[in-house]
Design a protein around this motif. Structure first.
Motif, PDB file in Angstrom:
ATOM      1  N   GLY A  33       0.826  -1.212   0.000  1.00  0.00           N
ATOM      2  CA  GLY A  33       0.000   0.000   0.000  1.00  0.00           C
ATOM      3  C   GLY A  33       0.856   1.255   0.000  1.00  0.00           C
ATOM      4  O   GLY A  33       0.635   2.174  -0.790  1.00  0.00           O
ATOM      5  N   HIS A  45      -2.422  -6.702  -3.654  1.00  0.00           N
ATOM      6  CA  HIS A  45      -2.845  -5.948  -2.469  1.00  0.00           C
ATOM      7  C   HIS A  45      -4.343  -6.155  -2.201  1.00  0.00           C
ATOM      8  O   HIS A  45      -4.751  -6.423  -1.071  1.00  0.00           O
ATOM      9  CB  HIS A  45      -2.541  -4.464  -2.726  1.00  0.00           C
ATOM     10  CG  HIS A  45      -2.935  -3.545  -1.601  1.00  0.00           C
ATOM     11  ND1 HIS A  45      -2.114  -3.278  -0.533  1.00  0.00           N
ATOM     12  CD2 HIS A  45      -4.064  -2.825  -1.395  1.00  0.00           C
ATOM     13  CE1 HIS A  45      -2.722  -2.424   0.283  1.00  0.00           C
ATOM     14  NE2 HIS A  45      -3.904  -2.124  -0.218  1.00  0.00           N
ATOM     15  N   HIS A 136     -11.593   6.228   0.335  1.00  0.00           N
ATOM     16  CA  HIS A 136     -10.219   6.560  -0.031  1.00  0.00           C
ATOM     17  C   HIS A 136      -9.513   7.320   1.104  1.00  0.00           C
ATOM     18  O   HIS A 136      -8.410   6.953   1.539  1.00  0.00           O
ATOM     19  CB  HIS A 136     -10.231   7.400  -1.305  1.00  0.00           C
ATOM     20  CG  HIS A 136      -8.906   7.467  -1.991  1.00  0.00           C
ATOM     21  ND1 HIS A 136      -8.765   7.746  -3.324  1.00  0.00           N
ATOM     22  CD2 HIS A 136      -7.640   7.282  -1.532  1.00  0.00           C
ATOM     23  CE1 HIS A 136      -7.490   7.728  -3.644  1.00  0.00           C
ATOM     24  NE2 HIS A 136      -6.789   7.456  -2.573  1.00  0.00           N
ATOM     25  N   HIS A 139      -9.081   5.061   4.143  1.00  0.00           N
ATOM     26  CA  HIS A 139      -8.075   4.012   3.910  1.00  0.00           C
ATOM     27  C   HIS A 139      -6.664   4.569   4.134  1.00  0.00           C
ATOM     28  O   HIS A 139      -5.830   3.921   4.761  1.00  0.00           O
ATOM     29  CB  HIS A 139      -8.235   3.492   2.482  1.00  0.00           C
ATOM     30  CG  HIS A 139      -7.627   2.143   2.237  1.00  0.00           C
ATOM     31  ND1 HIS A 139      -8.112   0.992   2.797  1.00  0.00           N
ATOM     32  CD2 HIS A 139      -6.571   1.750   1.460  1.00  0.00           C
ATOM     33  CE1 HIS A 139      -7.378  -0.044   2.404  1.00  0.00           C
ATOM     34  NE2 HIS A 139      -6.443   0.394   1.591  1.00  0.00           N
TER      35      HIS A 139
HETATM   36  C1  HEM Z   1      -5.292  -5.603   5.504  1.00  0.00           C
HETATM   37  C2  HEM Z   1      -5.881  -4.929   4.549  1.00  0.00           C
HETATM   38  C3  HEM Z   1      -5.303  -3.684   3.920  1.00  0.00           C
HETATM   39  C4  HEM Z   1      -4.282  -2.882   4.361  1.00  0.00           C
HETATM   40  C5  HEM Z   1      -3.432  -3.024   5.614  1.00  0.00           C
HETATM   41  C6  HEM Z   1      -4.120  -1.828   3.360  1.00  0.00           C
HETATM   42  C7  HEM Z   1      -3.193  -0.799   3.443  1.00  0.00           C
HETATM   43  C8  HEM Z   1      -3.051   0.216   2.495  1.00  0.00           C
HETATM   44  C9  HEM Z   1      -2.166   1.332   2.616  1.00  0.00           C
HETATM   45  C10 HEM Z   1      -1.256   1.601   3.821  1.00  0.00           C
HETATM   46  C11 HEM Z   1      -2.290   2.085   1.502  1.00  0.00           C
HETATM   47  C12 HEM Z   1      -1.573   3.382   1.194  1.00  0.00           C
HETATM   48  C13 HEM Z   1      -2.445   4.547   1.579  1.00  0.00           C
HETATM   49  C14 HEM Z   1      -1.733   5.856   1.274  1.00  0.00           C
HETATM   50  O1  HEM Z   1      -1.780   6.264   0.117  1.00  0.00           O
HETATM   51  O2  HEM Z   1      -1.145   6.425   2.183  1.00  0.00           O
HETATM   52  C15 HEM Z   1      -3.240   1.430   0.635  1.00  0.00           C
HETATM   53  C16 HEM Z   1      -3.628   1.867  -0.632  1.00  0.00           C
HETATM   54  C17 HEM Z   1      -4.596   1.281  -1.418  1.00  0.00           C
HETATM   55  N1  HEM Z   1      -5.382   0.187  -1.071  1.00  0.00           N
HETATM   56 FE1  HEM Z   1      -5.253  -0.887   0.620  1.00  0.00          FE
HETATM   57  N2  HEM Z   1      -5.046  -2.026   2.354  1.00  0.00           N
HETATM   58  C18 HEM Z   1      -5.786  -3.145   2.651  1.00  0.00           C
HETATM   59  C19 HEM Z   1      -6.837  -3.671   1.917  1.00  0.00           C
HETATM   60  C20 HEM Z   1      -7.290  -3.188   0.682  1.00  0.00           C
HETATM   61  C21 HEM Z   1      -8.390  -3.747  -0.089  1.00  0.00           C
HETATM   62  C22 HEM Z   1      -9.242  -4.954   0.333  1.00  0.00           C
HETATM   63  C23 HEM Z   1      -8.487  -2.999  -1.218  1.00  0.00           C
HETATM   64  C24 HEM Z   1      -9.467  -3.140  -2.365  1.00  0.00           C
HETATM   65  C25 HEM Z   1     -10.247  -4.162  -2.590  1.00  0.00           C
HETATM   66  C26 HEM Z   1      -7.459  -1.977  -1.169  1.00  0.00           C
HETATM   67  C27 HEM Z   1      -7.237  -1.034  -2.149  1.00  0.00           C
HETATM   68  C28 HEM Z   1      -6.255  -0.058  -2.104  1.00  0.00           C
HETATM   69  C29 HEM Z   1      -6.010   0.889  -3.181  1.00  0.00           C
HETATM   70  C30 HEM Z   1      -6.741   0.973  -4.526  1.00  0.00           C
HETATM   71  C31 HEM Z   1      -4.966   1.729  -2.733  1.00  0.00           C
HETATM   72  C32 HEM Z   1      -4.302   2.873  -3.513  1.00  0.00           C
HETATM   73  C33 HEM Z   1      -4.911   4.187  -3.097  1.00  0.00           C
HETATM   74  C34 HEM Z   1      -4.311   5.349  -3.878  1.00  0.00           C
HETATM   75  O3  HEM Z   1      -3.947   5.144  -5.009  1.00  0.00           O
HETATM   76  O4  HEM Z   1      -4.216   6.408  -3.277  1.00  0.00           O
HETATM   77  N3  HEM Z   1      -6.761  -2.114   0.003  1.00  0.00           N
HETATM   78  N4  HEM Z   1      -3.706   0.296   1.282  1.00  0.00           N
END
Ligand code: HEM
Length: 178
Positions: A33, A45, A136, A139
């Protein structure tokens, strides 16, 4: 003489399996992430995140039916409160992180099913753009909170292992005697 109330009691094998499997998946997902701009891996991810959601639901069910082994009687009140608060906030985040990620992609510009390791298609949630935007923001914010709590949790475990040497880590570690 050993005070039996102070004996270090351990978590069950099932609890340990849940703990280490989910811990590894969460660490992988925090790394992807935070680094996805540089390393990619978003499909992995999302699939790993949905796996965490399923495993956490099963783990919470298990946890509510099986009490955690009590802390040693001499554990100070502040430490009990800190451990309790950290553990339950981590449970909350293990649910909230996958859900807000799912919300984000569901309310994004092109909602489409998420592939779970190419084995199944998980449909988008029926939500609009506003919910996607909220997902968003949440998250990102909760991701930093989760990283901070994971580091705190690891630091606390290492404090017990290295400084206090009181066998606390062995409660959750199958390969440690004490
Ligand atoms: C244990 C589960 C999860 C953890 C710990 C996690 C953690 C993270 C983190 C730390 C980021 C970076 C956020 C930032 O930009 O500072 C991120 C980005 C993202 N996550 Fe997750 N995530 C999880 C589950 C999911 C799931 C289930 C999805 C979708 C089905 C998802 C979709 C995304 C997407 C699309 C981004 C990119 C956001 C962007 O482009 O700014 N994540 N995630």
């Amino acid at each position: 003489m050993i005070d039996r109330r102070d004996a270090v009691l351990r978590y069950s094998r099932v609890a340990m399996l849940f703990h280490w499997t989910i811990a590894a998946l969460v660490i992988v997902n925090l790394a992807i992430g935070l680094l996805h701009d540089a390393i990619g891996g978003m499909a992995l991810h999302k699939a790993v995140g949905l796996t965490v959601l399923g495993l956490t639901a099963a783990r919470l069910g298990w946890r509510l039916l099986h009490r955690a082994p009590p802390l040693p009687a001499h554990t100070p009140g502040w430490e009990r409160a800190a451990a309790h608060a950290t553990h339950w906030t981590l449970y909350l985040l293990m649910v909230a992180m996958p859900l807000t990620g799912w919300l984000m992609v569901s309310g994004g510009p092109m909602p489409r099913p998420t592939s779970w390791f190419g084995l199944a298609q998980v449909p988008p949630l029926p939500v609009g753009r506003a919910a996607g935007g909220f997902g968003h923001e949440a998250h990102e914010l909760l991701g930093w909170l989760m990283l901070a709590l994971v580091l705190l949790h690891v630091a606390a475990a290492l404090r017990h292992r290295v400084l206090l040497r009181d066998g606390m880590l062995a409660r959750m570690a199958p390969l440690l005697d004490r």
